[in-house]
Motif scaffolding. Sequence first.
Motif, mmCIF file in Angstrom:
data_model
loop_
_atom_site.group_PDB
_atom_site.id
_atom_site.type_symbol
_atom_site.label_atom_id
_atom_site.label_comp_id
_atom_site.label_asym_id
_atom_site.label_seq_id
_atom_site.Cartn_x
_atom_site.Cartn_y
_atom_site.Cartn_z
ATOM 1 N N GLN A 21 0.818 -1.207 0.000
ATOM 2 C CA GLN A 21 0.000 0.000 0.000
ATOM 3 C C GLN A 21 0.858 1.266 0.000
ATOM 4 O O GLN A 21 0.474 2.284 -0.576
ATOM 5 C CB GLN A 21 -0.964 0.003 1.191
ATOM 6 C CG GLN A 21 -1.992 1.116 1.120
ATOM 7 C CD GLN A 21 -2.895 0.995 -0.109
ATOM 8 O OE1 GLN A 21 -3.402 -0.079 -0.408
ATOM 9 N NE2 GLN A 21 -3.074 2.091 -0.832
ATOM 10 N N TYR A 24 1.678 1.985 -3.559
ATOM 11 C CA TYR A 24 0.467 2.443 -4.241
ATOM 12 C C TYR A 24 0.177 3.900 -3.867
ATOM 13 O O TYR A 24 -0.150 4.718 -4.728
ATOM 14 C CB TYR A 24 -0.737 1.575 -3.884
ATOM 15 C CG TYR A 24 -0.842 0.290 -4.668
ATOM 16 C CD1 TYR A 24 -0.753 0.272 -6.053
ATOM 17 C CD2 TYR A 24 -1.058 -0.918 -4.021
ATOM 18 C CE1 TYR A 24 -0.869 -0.905 -6.775
ATOM 19 C CE2 TYR A 24 -1.176 -2.102 -4.729
ATOM 20 C CZ TYR A 24 -1.076 -2.088 -6.105
ATOM 21 O OH TYR A 24 -1.185 -3.251 -6.818
ATOM 22 N N ASP A 25 0.303 4.221 -2.579
ATOM 23 C CA ASP A 25 0.048 5.587 -2.116
ATOM 24 C C ASP A 25 1.037 6.571 -2.734
ATOM 25 O O ASP A 25 0.646 7.643 -3.205
ATOM 26 C CB ASP A 25 0.111 5.670 -0.592
ATOM 27 C CG ASP A 25 -1.030 4.948 0.093
ATOM 28 O OD1 ASP A 25 -2.038 4.616 -0.588
ATOM 29 O OD2 ASP A 25 -0.915 4.690 1.306
#
Length: 71
Positions: A21, A24-25
Amino acid sequence: MPLGQVVTLSELCAHLHVPIQTLYDLRSQGRGPRGFRVGRELRFRAGEIEAWLANLEAEDAQRHRPDAEAG
């Protein structure tokens, strides 16, 4: 045509010791490495990863310069 080394998102995250994540962020903020999809998984060229990491290092060094703190 040389392809160069390609790394999956999972491999990059394992190498950097960060959750998927996180990358992705960073990518959604425009701060992550440039990549491309093969099927459903993101892939990254080793050269792009190196350039991205060098840029992060340069940004961090700029933020932590002694004369920058005096401002």
